[in-house]
Scaffold this active site. Structure first.
Site, short mmCIF file in Angstrom:
data_model
loop_
_atom_site.label_atom_id
_atom_site.label_comp_id
_atom_site.label_asym_id
_atom_site.label_seq_id
_atom_site.Cartn_x
_atom_site.Cartn_y
_atom_site.Cartn_z
N ARG A 69 40.75 41.62 50.18
CA ARG A 69 40.74 42.53 49.03
C ARG A 69 39.67 43.62 49.19
O ARG A 69 39.87 44.77 48.78
CB ARG A 69 40.50 41.72 47.74
N HIS A 73 40.17 47.64 48.64
CA HIS A 73 39.37 48.42 47.69
C HIS A 73 38.49 49.43 48.41
O HIS A 73 38.12 50.45 47.82
CB HIS A 73 38.54 47.49 46.80
N ASN A 98 35.88 46.26 40.05
CA ASN A 98 35.36 45.62 41.26
C ASN A 98 34.45 44.43 40.97
O ASN A 98 33.87 43.85 41.89
CB ASN A 98 34.59 46.64 42.11
N HIS A 196 48.80 39.02 48.12
CA HIS A 196 48.68 38.05 47.04
C HIS A 196 49.30 36.71 47.41
O HIS A 196 49.53 35.86 46.57
CB HIS A 196 49.30 38.61 45.75
C1 HEM Z 1 50.06 46.66 44.17
C2 HEM Z 1 48.95 46.87 43.51
C3 HEM Z 1 47.90 45.82 43.30
C4 HEM Z 1 47.41 45.40 42.12
C5 HEM Z 1 47.77 45.94 40.75
C6 HEM Z 1 46.48 44.34 42.40
C7 HEM Z 1 45.75 43.65 41.44
C8 HEM Z 1 45.01 42.53 41.69
C9 HEM Z 1 44.36 41.75 40.67
C10 HEM Z 1 44.35 42.06 39.17
C11 HEM Z 1 43.76 40.70 41.28
C12 HEM Z 1 42.91 39.62 40.61
C13 HEM Z 1 41.49 40.13 40.56
C14 HEM Z 1 40.50 39.29 39.84
O1 HEM Z 1 40.77 38.19 39.39
O2 HEM Z 1 39.37 39.76 39.73
C15 HEM Z 1 44.02 40.81 42.68
C16 HEM Z 1 43.60 39.92 43.64
C17 HEM Z 1 43.77 40.12 44.99
N1 HEM Z 1 44.31 41.23 45.59
FE1 HEM Z 1 45.41 42.64 44.68
N2 HEM Z 1 46.41 44.14 43.75
C18 HEM Z 1 47.26 45.03 44.35
C19 HEM Z 1 47.43 45.20 45.70
C20 HEM Z 1 46.69 44.55 46.66
C21 HEM Z 1 46.63 44.93 48.05
C22 HEM Z 1 47.33 46.15 48.64
C23 HEM Z 1 45.82 44.03 48.68
C24 HEM Z 1 45.37 43.97 50.12
C25 HEM Z 1 45.83 44.73 51.10
C26 HEM Z 1 45.40 43.08 47.67
C27 HEM Z 1 44.63 41.97 47.91
C28 HEM Z 1 44.24 41.05 46.94
C29 HEM Z 1 43.67 39.76 47.24
C30 HEM Z 1 43.49 39.15 48.61
C31 HEM Z 1 43.36 39.18 46.01
C32 HEM Z 1 42.70 37.81 45.78
C33 HEM Z 1 41.21 38.03 45.71
C34 HEM Z 1 40.39 36.77 45.55
O3 HEM Z 1 40.90 35.65 45.64
O4 HEM Z 1 39.19 36.91 45.36
N3 HEM Z 1 45.92 43.45 46.47
N4 HEM Z 1 44.78 41.94 42.91
#
Ligand code: HEM
Length: 320
Positions: A69, A73, A98, A196
């Site tokens: 992530r 970002h 963030n 995800h």
């Molecule tokens: C399509 C649009 C996207 C949205 C709206 C989105 C939104 C989110 C949200 C709301 C979370 C949870 C954050 C939290 O609990 O603080 C999350 C987690 C995550 N996102 Fe996304 N995301 C998107 C695309 C992506 C992309 C493109 C990647 C990587 C290339 C990514 C990688 C991740 C990962 C790995 C997590 C888990 C983080 C953790 O376990 O700490 N996301 N995302």
């Protein structure tokens, strides 16, 4: 040739020149990233980072999604130039969107190990992209060649993440617009959303699907388990993003969506548009690894700094 025809030809020539120059400029930075950028200056860099990531993930498995992530970002805000890693006052990592970012210590550890072998040579921006690749591989995903040669930025602004990053409340067309601004098309966006496949979301990102009225598209058993994990609208606990294989980087995320079992609203809306829906189908299976790898390569080129731009930090948290 008449005067007006001559003018038309002249105007067309100017347009063509502008188009070619613009195309060249937008590809210039990309062309300068290469696989094996450090082959002479730090030949062991990729092994050092992979070993370091292996250790970090062995002692804390949440590091893998955390670092993946971070790479996302980083790239979406000011390009892939490690601005998300900076510790300055009012830097990106202090932005509300963030606030749950983590994995910074794993990047510190990788950087320290790289600095020991090759001081002042490898950028934090490149280390983050190598580490993100390793995070995917170490959780069972397919590997890819990381193009390198990025340099590190010196600016980081807390106001910018909110305007550059997508939100889980966006419609599919809003998501497509945000990704298009980063040179990523629908196929890239859907494949990248497959990130995800690992990691968690805090309840605050899903409670609007549960309370006061539940999203009627959520199957009853999933709704019950989401409510059990997030018992009130104010719950601060976390849920797995992929209910089937939460710690393995695979294509089950897409299978969830096809069955209306995507966790975030922004996961499930990928079925709302015919193009993104067909990409969800296309990623649901053996093709996911290659499609994800290709999309990561494109994302990781966004607005990179090369040649004499920026710097090579010695500590990823501080500019020189
Ligand atoms: C399509 C649009 C996207 C949205 C709206 C989105 C939104 C989110 C949200 C709301 C979370 C949870 C954050 C939290 O609990 O603080 C999350 C987690 C995550 N996102 Fe996304 N995301 C998107 C695309 C992506 C992309 C493109 C990647 C990587 C290339 C990514 C990688 C991740 C990962 C790995 C997590 C888990 C983080 C953790 O376990 O700490 N996301 N995302």
């Amino acid at each position: 040739m008449g005067e007006s025809q001559g003018t038309l030809v002249g105007v067309a020539a100017i347009f063509l020149t502008v188009a070619v120059v613009t195309l060249y400029m937008s590809n210039a930075a990309e062309a300068d990233l290469v696989v094996g950028h450090y082959a002479n200056s730090c030949p062991t860099v990729e092994t050092i980072i992979a070993d370091s990531m292996k250790n970090s993930i062995a002692s804390d498995s949440t590091v893998a999604p955390g670092v993946l992530r971070l790479a996302f970002h980083d790239c979406f805000v000011r390009g892939c130039e490690a601005s998300v890693l900076l510790d300055k006052a009012n830097s990106e990592k202090t932005a509300p969107i963030n606030v749950n970012l983590h994995g910074f210590e794993a990047i510190d550890a990788a950087k320290a190990a790289v600095e020991k072998a090759c001081p002042g040579v490898v950028s934090c921006a490149d280390i983050l992209q190598y580490a993100a690749r390793d995070a995917v591989v170490l959780t069972g995903g397919q590997s890819w060649d990381v193009f390198a040669g990025r340099r590190d930025g010196t600016e980081s602004n807390a106001a910018e993440p909110a305007t550059e990053l997508p939100l889980q409340t966006m419609t599919v067309s809003q998501l497509l617009s945000v990704f298009a601004l980063k040179n990523l098309n629908a196929a890239h966006m859907v494949a990248l959303s497959g990130s995800h496949s690992i990691g968690v979301a805090h309840c605050s990102f899903v409670t609007d699907r549960l309370y006061p009225n539940a999203d009627s598209s959520i199957p009853a058993d999933l709704l019950a388990s989401m409510k059990a994990s997030c018992p009130t609208a104010a719950a601060t606990t976390q849920l797995n993003l992929d209910e089937q294989t939460p710690n393995t980087f695979d294509s089950k995320y897409f299978d969830n969506i096809i069955n209306n079992r995507g966790l975030l609203a922004s996961d499930q809306v990928l079925l709302d548009d015919s193009l993104t829906a067909s990409e969800v189908q296309a990623n649901n299976g053996a093709n996911f690894g290659t499609k994800f790898a290709q999309a990561m390569v494109v994302m990781a080129r966004y607005q990179v700094l090369i040649d004499n731009a920026g710097e090579i930090r010695t500590n990823c948290r501080n500019t020189l």
